[in-house]
Design a protein around this motif. Structure first.
Motif, PDB file in Angstrom:
ATOM      1  N   ASN A  57       0.769  -1.323   0.098  1.00  0.00           N
ATOM      2  CA  ASN A  57      -0.509  -0.352  -0.183  1.00  0.00           C
ATOM      3  C   ASN A  57       1.048   1.207   0.070  1.00  0.00           C
ATOM      4  OD1 ASN A  57      -2.014  -1.274   0.149  1.00  0.00           O
ATOM      5  ND2 ASN A  57      -2.312  -1.393   2.451  1.00  0.00           N
ATOM      6  N   ALA A  58       1.776   1.049   0.838  1.00  0.00           N
ATOM      7  CA  ALA A  58       2.811   2.598   1.134  1.00  0.00           C
ATOM      8  C   ALA A  58       3.838   2.208  -0.367  1.00  0.00           C
ATOM      9  CB  ALA A  58       4.191   2.195   1.845  1.00  0.00           C
TER      10      ALA A  58
ATOM     11  N   GLU B 298       3.451   5.276 -11.465  1.00  0.00           N
ATOM     12  CA  GLU B 298       3.686   5.891 -10.620  1.00  0.00           C
ATOM     13  C   GLU B 298       4.634   5.729  -9.487  1.00  0.00           C
ATOM     14  OE1 GLU B 298       0.420   8.152  -9.487  1.00  0.00           O
ATOM     15  OE2 GLU B 298      -0.634   9.156 -10.953  1.00  0.00           O
ATOM     16  N   ALA B 299       4.409   4.441  -9.275  1.00  0.00           N
ATOM     17  CA  ALA B 299       4.782   3.582  -7.931  1.00  0.00           C
ATOM     18  C   ALA B 299       7.071   3.916  -8.056  1.00  0.00           C
ATOM     19  CB  ALA B 299       4.821   2.518  -8.088  1.00  0.00           C
TER      20      ALA B 299
ATOM     21  N   LYS C 288       5.396   7.059   0.250  1.00  0.00           N
ATOM     22  CA  LYS C 288       4.599   6.991   0.960  1.00  0.00           C
ATOM     23  C   LYS C 288       3.296   8.150   1.214  1.00  0.00           C
ATOM     24  CE  LYS C 288       1.453   5.311   4.589  1.00  0.00           C
ATOM     25  NZ  LYS C 288       2.115   5.775   6.326  1.00  0.00           N
ATOM     26  N   SER C 289       4.567   9.186   1.105  1.00  0.00           N
ATOM     27  CA  SER C 289       3.833  10.630   1.342  1.00  0.00           C
ATOM     28  C   SER C 289       3.342  10.733  -0.138  1.00  0.00           C
ATOM     29  CB  SER C 289       5.024  11.341   1.560  1.00  0.00           C
ATOM     30  OG  SER C 289       5.633  11.544   1.084  1.00  0.00           O
TER      31      SER C 289
ATOM     32  N   ARG D  53       2.089   9.415  -2.214  1.00  0.00           N
ATOM     33  CA  ARG D  53       1.247   8.298  -2.904  1.00  0.00           C
ATOM     34  C   ARG D  53       0.956   8.108  -4.039  1.00  0.00           C
ATOM     35  NH1 ARG D  53      -3.867  11.693   0.712  1.00  0.00           N
ATOM     36  NH2 ARG D  53      -2.892  11.330   3.378  1.00  0.00           N
TER      37      ARG D  53
ATOM     38  N   ARG E  96      -0.063   5.694  -7.143  1.00  0.00           N
ATOM     39  CA  ARG E  96      -1.901   5.494  -7.403  1.00  0.00           C
ATOM     40  C   ARG E  96      -1.409   3.706  -8.288  1.00  0.00           C
ATOM     41  NH1 ARG E  96      -4.449  10.674  -9.041  1.00  0.00           N
ATOM     42  NH2 ARG E  96      -3.550  10.395 -10.560  1.00  0.00           N
TER      43      ARG E  96
ATOM     44  N   ARG F  69      -0.781  12.012 -14.015  1.00  0.00           N
ATOM     45  CA  ARG F  69      -2.136  12.261 -13.424  1.00  0.00           C
ATOM     46  C   ARG F  69      -3.069  13.396 -13.767  1.00  0.00           C
ATOM     47  NH1 ARG F  69       0.445  12.772  -7.438  1.00  0.00           N
ATOM     48  NH2 ARG F  69       0.738  10.523  -7.074  1.00  0.00           N
TER      49      ARG F  69
ATOM     50  N   GLY G 238       1.998   1.722  -3.300  1.00  0.00           N
ATOM     51  CA  GLY G 238       1.249   1.846  -4.446  1.00  0.00           C
ATOM     52  C   GLY G 238       1.071   0.941  -5.568  1.00  0.00           C
TER      53      GLY G 238
ATOM     54  N   SER H 225       9.723   6.611   3.441  1.00  0.00           N
ATOM     55  CA  SER H 225       8.486   7.755   3.845  1.00  0.00           C
ATOM     56  C   SER H 225       8.401   8.843   3.223  1.00  0.00           C
ATOM     57  CB  SER H 225       8.886   8.025   5.394  1.00  0.00           C
ATOM     58  OG  SER H 225       8.189   9.373   5.946  1.00  0.00           O
TER      59      SER H 225
END
Length: 212
Positions: free
Chosen positions: A50-51, A99-100, A90-91, A93, A95, A154, A53, A87
């Motif tokens: 989840n963190a 993007e990851a 994750k901040s 985010r 999707r 995006r 994405g 971190s």
């Protein structure tokens, strides 16, 4: 018996437990790789998925391996540096997997840029200074380009359109300020020449009626 106080304490404890459960698990570096430091391995992997994405654990492990290599300080990966990078991912985010990957690159470029800034500040001679300055300049130009690429992805590739200096005729309404949208724009030709061409030619018929 203070029921209200006990209820508040129970709610606070539950909220703390949820926050801790949703926190990103730390990565433990091992001699042969790494592991996700969480009491429940399955929950730890899902939190990391989840963190980052990504869609599944294979993609998650792939991104983590790349971040571990990018976190190298000296000759070995650095756990503190790696935790910071995860971190930051994750901040932002991410999707989906595109993007990851892009966000992982952004975080890695930032880390390398700061590393070059450190080398530049501690350069011993002109050659080291010039080398660090050139590398820092390239990385500093790459980072905003990556931000633009992420924003464009995006917004589905549609550039932002800003409309300014709109003139409004009698009886019209205007929006004060800038109007920015991601959409197709239909331009209406309202130039004086166009209005004259499209105006109904009623003067000739009027003169005909008057003479009749």
């Amino acid at each position: 018996m203070n029921t209200a106080s006990d209820l508040s304490m129970t709610t606070a404890i539950a909220a703390t437990d949820q926050t801790q459960a949703a926190a990103i698990p730390r990565i433990k570096l091992l001699s042969h790789g790494f592991s996700i430091d969480h009491p429940d391995p399955e929950i730890g992997e899902q939190l990391m998925v989840n963190a980052l994405g990504v869609a599944d654990r294979e993609a998650m492990h792939g991104i983590l391996r790349q971040l571990v290599k990018a976190s190298v300080s000296g000759e070995s990966p650095d756990e503190v540096n790696l935790s910071f990078m995860i971190s930051m991912v994750k901040s932002i985010r991410p999707r989906d997997s595109i993007e990851a990957m892009l966000v992982a690159q952004m975080v890695s470029v930032h880390v390398m840029a700061m590393r070059c800034a450190h080398h530049l500040a501690n350069a011993d001679d002109l050659a080291q200074h010039d080398s660090a300055a050139r590398a820092l300049g390239r990385l500093a130009r790459t980072f905003p380009a990556q931000i633009e690429a992420l924003n464009r992805y995006r917004s589905h590739g549609e550039p932002a359109i800003t409309v300014q200096n709109v003139s409004v005729g009698d009886g019209g309404k205007a929006i004060v300020g800038n109007v920015t949208q991601h959409a197709r724009v239909i331009v209406s030709d309202k130039s004086p020449a166009s209005v004259a061409r499209n105006a109904p030619k009623a003067s000739g018929s009027r003169r005909g009626r008057e003479s009749g």
